[in-house]
Design a protein around this motif. Sequence first.
Motif, PDB file in Angstrom:
ATOM      1  N   VAL A   8      12.855 -31.007  -8.788  1.00  0.00           N
ATOM      2  CA  VAL A   8      12.448 -31.987  -7.756  1.00  0.00           C
ATOM      3  C   VAL A   8      12.755 -33.761  -7.658  1.00  0.00           C
ATOM      4  N   ALA A   9      13.870 -33.914  -6.671  1.00  0.00           N
ATOM      5  CA  ALA A   9      13.243 -35.752  -6.463  1.00  0.00           C
ATOM      6  C   ALA A   9      12.892 -35.843  -5.168  1.00  0.00           C
ATOM      7  N   VAL A  13      11.303 -33.593  -0.771  1.00  0.00           N
ATOM      8  CA  VAL A  13      10.520 -33.811  -0.643  1.00  0.00           C
ATOM      9  C   VAL A  13       8.998 -34.051   0.919  1.00  0.00           C
ATOM     10  N   LEU A  14       9.266 -33.510   1.561  1.00  0.00           N
ATOM     11  CA  LEU A  14       9.128 -34.191   3.334  1.00  0.00           C
ATOM     12  C   LEU A  14       7.108 -33.607   3.432  1.00  0.00           C
ATOM     13  N   ASP A  37      16.582 -25.536   5.955  1.00  0.00           N
ATOM     14  CA  ASP A  37      15.533 -26.847   4.787  1.00  0.00           C
ATOM     15  C   ASP A  37      14.085 -27.192   4.931  1.00  0.00           C
ATOM     16  N   GLU A  38      13.646 -28.270   3.886  1.00  0.00           N
ATOM     17  CA  GLU A  38      12.258 -28.927   3.985  1.00  0.00           C
ATOM     18  C   GLU A  38      11.411 -29.215   5.531  1.00  0.00           C
ATOM     19  N   ARG A  58      12.834 -28.520  -0.957  1.00  0.00           N
ATOM     20  CA  ARG A  58      14.063 -28.338  -0.472  1.00  0.00           C
ATOM     21  C   ARG A  58      15.295 -27.349  -0.898  1.00  0.00           C
ATOM     22  N   GLY A  59      15.343 -26.593  -0.689  1.00  0.00           N
ATOM     23  CA  GLY A  59      16.315 -25.906  -2.131  1.00  0.00           C
ATOM     24  C   GLY A  59      17.087 -26.496  -3.240  1.00  0.00           C
ATOM     25  N   PRO A  60      17.911 -26.281  -3.969  1.00  0.00           N
ATOM     26  CA  PRO A  60      18.407 -26.919  -4.939  1.00  0.00           C
ATOM     27  C   PRO A  60      20.151 -26.200  -4.328  1.00  0.00           C
ATOM     28  N   ILE A  61      20.482 -25.916  -3.985  1.00  0.00           N
ATOM     29  CA  ILE A  61      21.755 -24.983  -3.253  1.00  0.00           C
ATOM     30  C   ILE A  61      22.097 -24.628  -1.730  1.00  0.00           C
ATOM     31  N   PRO A  62      23.093 -25.623  -1.819  1.00  0.00           N
ATOM     32  CA  PRO A  62      23.394 -26.168  -0.444  1.00  0.00           C
ATOM     33  C   PRO A  62      24.320 -24.792   0.350  1.00  0.00           C
ATOM     34  N   VAL A  63      23.526 -24.060   1.322  1.00  0.00           N
ATOM     35  CA  VAL A  63      23.568 -23.079   1.980  1.00  0.00           C
ATOM     36  C   VAL A  63      24.505 -23.676   3.704  1.00  0.00           C
TER      37      VAL A  63
END
Length: 212
Positions: A8-9, A13-14, A37-38, A58-63
């Motif tokens: 997680v970068a 993170v928000l 998203d976040e 935020r999840g790692p996979i673009p959807v």
Amino acid sequence: MEDTRRPVAPEQVLWSVPESERAGRPLLVLLHGHGMDERMGTELHDQLPSELVLAAIRGPIPVGSGYGWYPLNASLGLNQIDSSARAVLDWVRVQDHPSVGILGFSQGSSIALQCMRVAPDQFDYGVVLSGFAVPTAVAGDAALAERRPPVFSGRGDADPLIPLPLVTMTDSWLAKHTTLTRQVYAGLGHNVSAAEIADLAAFLRDQVSLAG
């Protein structure tokens, strides 16, 4: 099982408050649903106990225009679910807060519960909103059942997205492994209502109070 976790970068993170206001306060980690998203849930901050610091990941996979935690197609493997959960756990373990809860909505709830199952002692409580547990055994399940951390589970009885057998399985699993507060909201679909937010806030107030 192949470990495909992506760390997680910081930009994933928000936070609900700046870093200068986080020390010594309880943390609630938020995990969004598929295609979101976040930003999910952060607008609820003012309706939840003021002591809480929220960190939405935020999840790692673009959807589409959002993100997810694992694919919802034939390419899905248990290792992808486990890797996403372990990435969240890696992030949580370096945080410094007097208590840590984890909340997931929809797909995010399966990751939240997977985190609790992989690391039974890591979280003080959990929250499942319109969600489900992964229907496979996890090594930490027995330890979690021994500890039985508090979990709030809320869903609508008109939710068209989570299949009833999965709902039934999740309810049974939660009852066996956690100290469960379960609410079902009449006429509610795959979203969150004002009544559910009020019940969630009451549950969180209890957890913050217990954390002292």
